[in-house]
Structure formats: C-alpha cells, structure tokens
Design an enzyme around this catalytic site. Structure first.
Site, PDB file in Angstrom:
ATOM      1  N   SER A  74       7.961  10.548  -5.070  1.00  0.00           N
ATOM      2  CA  SER A  74       8.200   9.709  -6.249  1.00  0.00           C
ATOM      3  C   SER A  74       8.119  10.493  -7.554  1.00  0.00           C
ATOM      4  CB  SER A  74       7.206   8.550  -6.283  1.00  0.00           C
ATOM      5  OG  SER A  74       5.868   9.030  -6.252  1.00  0.00           O
ATOM      6  N   ASP A 237      -0.098   1.478 -12.753  1.00  0.00           N
ATOM      7  CA  ASP A 237      -0.633   1.275 -11.398  1.00  0.00           C
ATOM      8  C   ASP A 237      -1.826   2.180 -11.092  1.00  0.00           C
ATOM      9  OD1 ASP A 237       0.437   3.786 -10.848  1.00  0.00           O
ATOM     10  OD2 ASP A 237       1.990   3.066  -9.472  1.00  0.00           O
ATOM     11  N   HIS A 240       0.640   6.678 -10.187  1.00  0.00           N
ATOM     12  CA  HIS A 240       1.735   7.538 -10.632  1.00  0.00           C
ATOM     13  C   HIS A 240       1.518   7.982 -12.077  1.00  0.00           C
ATOM     14  CE1 HIS A 240       3.627   5.265  -7.275  1.00  0.00           C
ATOM     15  NE2 HIS A 240       4.204   6.419  -7.037  1.00  0.00           N
TER      16      HIS A 240
END
Length: 267
Positions: A74, A237, A240
């Site tokens: 990611s 979150d 990340h």
C-alpha cells in the site's frame, strides 16, 4: 530431620505455584494478544484512492527524463492520502524535478495494497512491460511482518525481484520494512511483538538486497524515531502514513534514489 524437610516441601510448593502462575500468565498473555490481533484485523483501515493517477509526468518539459516505477504494498500506492503529490511517488518525483538535476519524471506504480514479498514477481513483470524504467523503488515488508512470515523466506523473494530488475539494467532502491512499533492502530503488547517482527524482516531484507545488487534504505532506523514522536506522520487509521509521513520517507529515500538516477543516466 523435620526441620530439613519443611523447607524442601515449601520450596516444592512454591515452585509448583510459580510454574502455575507462569502458565496462567502465558495463557492470559496469549489471550490478550489474540484479542488485540482480532481487533487490529477488524478495525477500518484506509483504502486505495481509485481517483489517484498511478501514472503522471512531473517536472519541466525539456529536462532530462527519468522513468521511475514503484513496486510493493500500500505504501507504493500512497494509501492514506488522497492527492498524487502527497503519495510517496509524487513526493519523490517532485523532489527529483526540483533538485539540482531538474528531472522530468515519468512516474508509475505497480504496487498492490496488501502485497507481501511473494507478490513481487508479478509486479516486476508488470514493471518491465513496455519501456524499461530507469529506477525502481520497492516498499515492502510490513505485511510479511504482521503475518509473522519467516524473515529469510520473505527476503529471498525480495532478493529475487531485485536481481531480476538489475538483470534488466534497472537501478533498484529498496525501503525496508518500516518501524511497526510506531503504529497506533495496534495496541501494546501486540505492537511490541509486531515491531520486533518488523525489525527481523528489515535485517533479512538488507542482506538480500545488497546480495542482489540493489541499494537499501533502512526506513525503520532512519525514520522510526520521527514516527514514534509524531502521531501526525500517520493517517486517520493509525497505520498508514499521512502526507507528512510519506514526506519523511521521501526525504530518507531521496539520496539513494537520486544517486540511482545519476547512474541510470550514464547507462
């Protein structure tokens, strides 16, 4: 004689009590870790922004061109931000475009959110389709660490990917597994366990990348203290990176990427 037996019996009882307490503590600790793992798996995390362009050209027209591709998880997509210029690729491209050499950066990413090192072979094949990139930046390892994969196995897949890119005359820079002990999405003591796993993965990655002819940047060592001190380096979150977090990574990677770009130009 009785006076000698009592301490022995007492010692035995204490030993059994201590063993029972340790066993109960181990079971209780395992239950805590299992509960935290369940909570970590089921909390909402940032998703890839489908509106983000995975291909962009950044820099002054007429400047020396540089084809830069990102591979990995990611991080290679910039999950956690919603603007191209805030992604790790966008920030690196802007730094290269604005730097002393003033590059015209053709940026692309073949990263896939959730990827582990075993997924790099497919990404390398995609990266080598069409015009060969000059520099590849690989960001991988967090998912290997959080799923407790064997570090040497994960590193072997990474090394194979680096070797394949180098054989295709692509300069390769790898950002190792970041400091997972800095994430807020996972509570202690699981956070400490995941951080330990990440450090093991990073150490194995360094050896594999250097053996394969790539350049390595130890993100945990170079940027971990910043992430631990500043919660703003993580997005909403708590896992990340945010735009600030990607900026910290970009500046850590920049010297190695700029050096790789200079070597690629001489090919």
């Amino acid at each position: 004689m009785t006076g000698h037996l009592l301490p022995s019996r007492l010692a035995g009882r204490l030993g059994r009590a201590a063993a029972f307490s340790l066993a109960a503590g181990a079971v209780g600790g395992a239950a805590v870790l299992a509960g935290q793992a369940f909570a970590a798996r089921h909390r909402p995390y940032a998703e890839p922004e489908l509106g983000l362009a995975l291909r962009a050209t950044i820099g002054r027209v007429g400047a020396p061109p540089l084809r830069l591709v990102l591979l990995g998880d990611s991080s290679a997509l910039g999950v956690g931000v919603d603007r191209l210029e805030d992604t790790i690729g966008g920030q690196l491209a802007n730094l290269l475009a604005e730097g002393p050499t003033g590059r015209l950066v053709h940026l692309s990413s073949v990263g896939v959110s959730g990827s582990r090192s075993t997924d790099l072979a497919t990404q390398v094949a995609r990266a080598l389709l069409g015009e060969r990139p000059d520099v590849a930046v690989i960001l991988i390892g967090a998912n290997d660490a959080t799923t407790m994969r064997r570090p040497t196995d994960a590193a072997a897949y990474l090394g194979a990917a680096v070797h394949r890119l180098r054989e295709a005359r692509v300069e390769v820079v790898v950002g190792t597994c970041p400091d997972l002990g800095a994430v807020r999405a996972i509570a202690p003591p699981l956070r400490h366990l995941v951080g330990w796993s990440g450090r093991r993965v990073a150490r194995a990655q360094i050896v594999a990348v250097l053996d394969a002819g790539g350049t390595v940047v130890d993100l945990a060592t170079e940027t971990g203290p910043v992430f631990r001190a500043d919660a703003g380096t993580l997005c909403h979150d708590g896992f990340h990176p945010s735009a600030d977090g990607y900026r910290v990574w970009a500046h850590a990677l920049l010297p190695a990427v700029a050096a790789a770009a200079a070597v690629a130009t001489r090919h």
